[in-house]
Design a protein around this motif. Structure first.
Motif, PDB file in Angstrom:
ATOM      1  N   MET A 104       0.823  -1.209   0.000  1.00 55.69           N
ATOM      2  CA  MET A 104       0.000   0.000   0.000  1.00 55.69           C
ATOM      3  C   MET A 104       0.861   1.264   0.000  1.00 55.69           C
ATOM      4  SD  MET A 104      -3.328   0.797   2.300  1.00 55.69           S
ATOM      5  CE  MET A 104      -4.278  -0.580   1.732  1.00 55.69           C
ATOM      6  N   THR A 105       2.027   1.235   0.591  1.00 52.63           N
ATOM      7  CA  THR A 105       2.894   2.409   0.642  1.00 52.63           C
ATOM      8  C   THR A 105       3.249   2.954  -0.735  1.00 52.63           C
ATOM      9  OG1 THR A 105       3.765   1.692   2.753  1.00 52.63           O
ATOM     10  CG2 THR A 105       5.047   3.326   1.559  1.00 52.63           C
ATOM     11  N   PRO A 106       3.596   2.090  -1.742  1.00 55.71           N
ATOM     12  CA  PRO A 106       3.909   2.663  -3.057  1.00 55.71           C
ATOM     13  C   PRO A 106       2.764   3.481  -3.645  1.00 55.71           C
ATOM     14  CG  PRO A 106       4.670   0.406  -2.947  1.00 55.71           C
ATOM     15  CD  PRO A 106       3.859   0.661  -1.695  1.00 55.71           C
ATOM     16  N   ARG A 107       1.521   3.086  -3.378  1.00 58.05           N
ATOM     17  CA  ARG A 107       0.385   3.855  -3.887  1.00 58.05           C
ATOM     18  C   ARG A 107       0.345   5.243  -3.260  1.00 58.05           C
ATOM     19  NH1 ARG A 107      -4.152  -0.819  -3.715  1.00 58.05           N
ATOM     20  NH2 ARG A 107      -3.363  -1.984  -5.483  1.00 58.05           N
ATOM     21  N   ILE A 108       0.644   5.320  -1.972  1.00 60.47           N
ATOM     22  CA  ILE A 108       0.664   6.614  -1.288  1.00 60.47           C
ATOM     23  C   ILE A 108       1.758   7.484  -1.894  1.00 60.47           C
ATOM     24  CG2 ILE A 108       1.157   7.769   0.900  1.00 60.47           C
ATOM     25  CD1 ILE A 108      -0.157   5.313   2.273  1.00 60.47           C
ATOM     26  N   GLU A 109       2.949   6.924  -2.086  1.00 60.49           N
ATOM     27  CA  GLU A 109       4.036   7.694  -2.671  1.00 60.49           C
ATOM     28  C   GLU A 109       3.703   8.081  -4.105  1.00 60.49           C
ATOM     29  OE1 GLU A 109       7.562   5.402  -2.169  1.00 60.49           O
ATOM     30  OE2 GLU A 109       7.635   5.776  -0.032  1.00 60.49           O
ATOM     31  N   ASN A 110       3.086   7.170  -4.841  1.00 58.57           N
ATOM     32  CA  ASN A 110       2.708   7.464  -6.212  1.00 58.57           C
ATOM     33  C   ASN A 110       1.679   8.589  -6.249  1.00 58.57           C
ATOM     34  OD1 ASN A 110       2.783   7.090  -9.012  1.00 58.57           O
ATOM     35  ND2 ASN A 110       1.024   5.730  -8.931  1.00 58.57           N
ATOM     36  N   ALA A 111       0.730   8.553  -5.311  1.00 58.85           N
ATOM     37  CA  ALA A 111      -0.263   9.625  -5.243  1.00 58.85           C
ATOM     38  C   ALA A 111       0.444  10.947  -4.961  1.00 58.85           C
ATOM     39  CB  ALA A 111      -1.298   9.326  -4.168  1.00 58.85           C
ATOM     40  N   ARG A 112       1.426  10.928  -4.115  1.00 51.25           N
ATOM     41  CA  ARG A 112       2.186  12.144  -3.808  1.00 51.25           C
ATOM     42  C   ARG A 112       2.851  12.662  -5.075  1.00 51.25           C
ATOM     43  NH1 ARG A 112       3.479  16.676  -1.529  1.00 51.25           N
ATOM     44  NH2 ARG A 112       5.587  16.900  -0.794  1.00 51.25           N
ATOM     45  N   PHE A 113       3.470  11.761  -5.830  1.00 49.20           N
ATOM     46  CA  PHE A 113       4.111  12.162  -7.071  1.00 49.20           C
ATOM     47  C   PHE A 113       3.080  12.745  -8.034  1.00 49.20           C
ATOM     48  CE2 PHE A 113       5.279  11.207 -11.451  1.00 49.20           C
ATOM     49  CZ  PHE A 113       6.443  11.941 -11.559  1.00 49.20           C
ATOM     50  N   GLU A 114       1.940  12.088  -8.143  1.00 49.76           N
ATOM     51  CA  GLU A 114       0.886  12.570  -9.042  1.00 49.76           C
ATOM     52  C   GLU A 114       0.373  13.943  -8.610  1.00 49.76           C
ATOM     53  OE1 GLU A 114       0.031  11.265 -11.883  1.00 49.76           O
ATOM     54  OE2 GLU A 114       1.345   9.532 -11.617  1.00 49.76           O
ATOM     55  N   GLU A 115       0.258  14.151  -7.309  1.00 48.91           N
ATOM     56  CA  GLU A 115      -0.171  15.462  -6.810  1.00 48.91           C
ATOM     57  C   GLU A 115       0.851  16.541  -7.147  1.00 48.91           C
ATOM     58  OE1 GLU A 115      -0.735  14.867  -2.641  1.00 48.91           O
ATOM     59  OE2 GLU A 115      -2.450  13.547  -2.938  1.00 48.91           O
ATOM     60  N   LEU A 116       2.126  16.212  -6.979  1.00 48.97           N
ATOM     61  CA  LEU A 116       3.185  17.168  -7.316  1.00 48.97           C
ATOM     62  C   LEU A 116       3.168  17.487  -8.801  1.00 48.97           C
ATOM     63  CD1 LEU A 116       6.046  15.648  -5.143  1.00 48.97           C
ATOM     64  CD2 LEU A 116       4.984  17.889  -4.816  1.00 48.97           C
ATOM     65  N   LEU A 117       2.998  16.464  -9.612  1.00 47.41           N
ATOM     66  CA  LEU A 117       2.958  16.659 -11.058  1.00 47.41           C
ATOM     67  C   LEU A 117       1.764  17.523 -11.461  1.00 47.41           C
ATOM     68  CD1 LEU A 117       4.394  15.934 -13.668  1.00 47.41           C
ATOM     69  CD2 LEU A 117       2.985  13.883 -13.790  1.00 47.41           C
ATOM     70  N   ALA A 118       0.614  17.290 -10.856  1.00 39.41           N
ATOM     71  CA  ALA A 118      -0.569  18.102 -11.152  1.00 39.41           C
ATOM     72  C   ALA A 118      -0.338  19.557 -10.753  1.00 39.41           C
ATOM     73  CB  ALA A 118      -1.793  17.532 -10.431  1.00 39.41           C
ATOM     74  N   GLY A 119       0.280  19.758  -9.595  1.00 36.63           N
ATOM     75  CA  GLY A 119       0.586  21.122  -9.159  1.00 36.63           C
ATOM     76  C   GLY A 119       1.559  21.803 -10.098  1.00 36.63           C
ATOM     77  N   LEU A 120       2.541  21.051 -10.570  1.00 34.34           N
ATOM     78  CA  LEU A 120       3.517  21.595 -11.505  1.00 34.34           C
ATOM     79  C   LEU A 120       2.845  21.971 -12.828  1.00 34.34           C
ATOM     80  CD1 LEU A 120       6.457  22.276 -12.086  1.00 34.34           C
ATOM     81  CD2 LEU A 120       6.795  19.887 -12.764  1.00 34.34           C
ATOM     82  N   GLU A 121       1.990  21.098 -13.323  1.00 37.52           N
ATOM     83  CA  GLU A 121       1.273  21.391 -14.570  1.00 37.52           C
ATOM     84  C   GLU A 121       0.410  22.646 -14.434  1.00 37.52           C
ATOM     85  OE1 GLU A 121      -0.726  17.687 -15.246  1.00 37.52           O
ATOM     86  OE2 GLU A 121       0.980  16.850 -16.351  1.00 37.52           O
ATOM     87  N   LYS A 122      -0.266  22.776 -13.299  1.00 41.52           N
ATOM     88  CA  LYS A 122      -1.104  23.950 -13.064  1.00 41.52           C
ATOM     89  C   LYS A 122      -0.258  25.226 -13.031  1.00 41.52           C
ATOM     90  CE  LYS A 122      -4.216  26.041  -9.751  1.00 41.52           C
ATOM     91  NZ  LYS A 122      -4.707  26.046  -8.394  1.00 41.52           N
ATOM     92  N   THR A 123       0.878  25.143 -12.343  1.00 46.46           N
ATOM     93  CA  THR A 123       1.756  26.306 -12.231  1.00 46.46           C
ATOM     94  C   THR A 123       2.332  26.697 -13.586  1.00 46.46           C
ATOM     95  OG1 THR A 123       2.281  25.698  -9.960  1.00 46.46           O
ATOM     96  CG2 THR A 123       3.779  27.228 -11.042  1.00 46.46           C
ATOM     97  N   ILE A 124       2.711  25.717 -14.377  1.00 47.46           N
ATOM     98  CA  ILE A 124       3.238  26.000 -15.716  1.00 47.46           C
ATOM     99  C   ILE A 124       2.163  26.649 -16.581  1.00 47.46           C
ATOM    100  CG2 ILE A 124       4.055  24.917 -17.854  1.00 47.46           C
ATOM    101  CD1 ILE A 124       5.621  22.958 -16.035  1.00 47.46           C
ATOM    102  N   ALA A 125       0.932  26.194 -16.442  1.00 43.77           N
ATOM    103  CA  ALA A 125      -0.166  26.810 -17.191  1.00 43.77           C
ATOM    104  C   ALA A 125      -0.330  28.275 -16.788  1.00 43.77           C
ATOM    105  CB  ALA A 125      -1.466  26.038 -16.950  1.00 43.77           C
ATOM    106  N   GLU A 126      -0.199  28.563 -15.499  1.00 48.64           N
ATOM    107  CA  GLU A 126      -0.286  29.951 -15.025  1.00 48.64           C
ATOM    108  C   GLU A 126       0.838  30.790 -15.622  1.00 48.64           C
ATOM    109  OE1 GLU A 126      -0.169  29.872 -10.760  1.00 48.64           O
ATOM    110  OE2 GLU A 126      -1.994  28.672 -10.613  1.00 48.64           O
ATOM    111  N   LEU A 127       2.038  30.209 -15.645  1.00 50.42           N
ATOM    112  CA  LEU A 127       3.185  30.932 -16.184  1.00 50.42           C
ATOM    113  C   LEU A 127       3.044  31.175 -17.681  1.00 50.42           C
ATOM    114  CD1 LEU A 127       6.105  29.166 -14.305  1.00 50.42           C
ATOM    115  CD2 LEU A 127       5.531  31.589 -14.168  1.00 50.42           C
ATOM    116  N   SER A 128       2.468  30.218 -18.380  1.00 50.26           N
ATOM    117  CA  SER A 128       2.405  30.322 -19.837  1.00 50.26           C
ATOM    118  C   SER A 128       1.461  31.417 -20.320  1.00 50.26           C
ATOM    119  CB  SER A 128       2.009  28.980 -20.457  1.00 50.26           C
ATOM    120  OG  SER A 128       0.688  28.660 -20.127  1.00 50.26           O
ATOM    121  N   THR A 129       0.517  31.816 -19.472  1.00 49.25           N
ATOM    122  CA  THR A 129      -0.382  32.887 -19.895  1.00 49.25           C
ATOM    123  C   THR A 129       0.354  34.218 -19.936  1.00 49.25           C
ATOM    124  OG1 THR A 129      -1.160  33.420 -17.670  1.00 49.25           O
ATOM    125  CG2 THR A 129      -2.403  31.740 -18.894  1.00 49.25           C
TER     126      THR A 129
END
Length: 67
Positions: free
Chosen positions: A1-26
């Protein structure tokens, strides 16, 4: 179960990064906000890379145990 938690963390970071890049690109935000978004993107990227490195190390360890 731990890898899923870490994977979710990675996915959350990636989503935050994508959102931030979208903000920057405008490019429409005031300079101060763009600088803050850039700093946030740098931090998120570093955290995502660290998370990915940990996941890879765990996968490598599992692979070694299986061989």
């Amino acid at each position: 179960m731990t890898p899923r938690i870490e994977n979710a963390r990675f996915e959350e970071l990636l989503a935050g990064l994508e959102k931030t890049i979208a903000e920057l690109s405008t490019g429409t935000a005031p300079l101060e906000e763009l600088v803050a978004a850039h700093q946030r993107a740098v931090r998120l990227l570093a955290e995502a890379q660290a998370s990915l490195d940990q996941l890879k190390a765990r996968a490598d360890e599992i692979s070694r145990k299986l061989t």
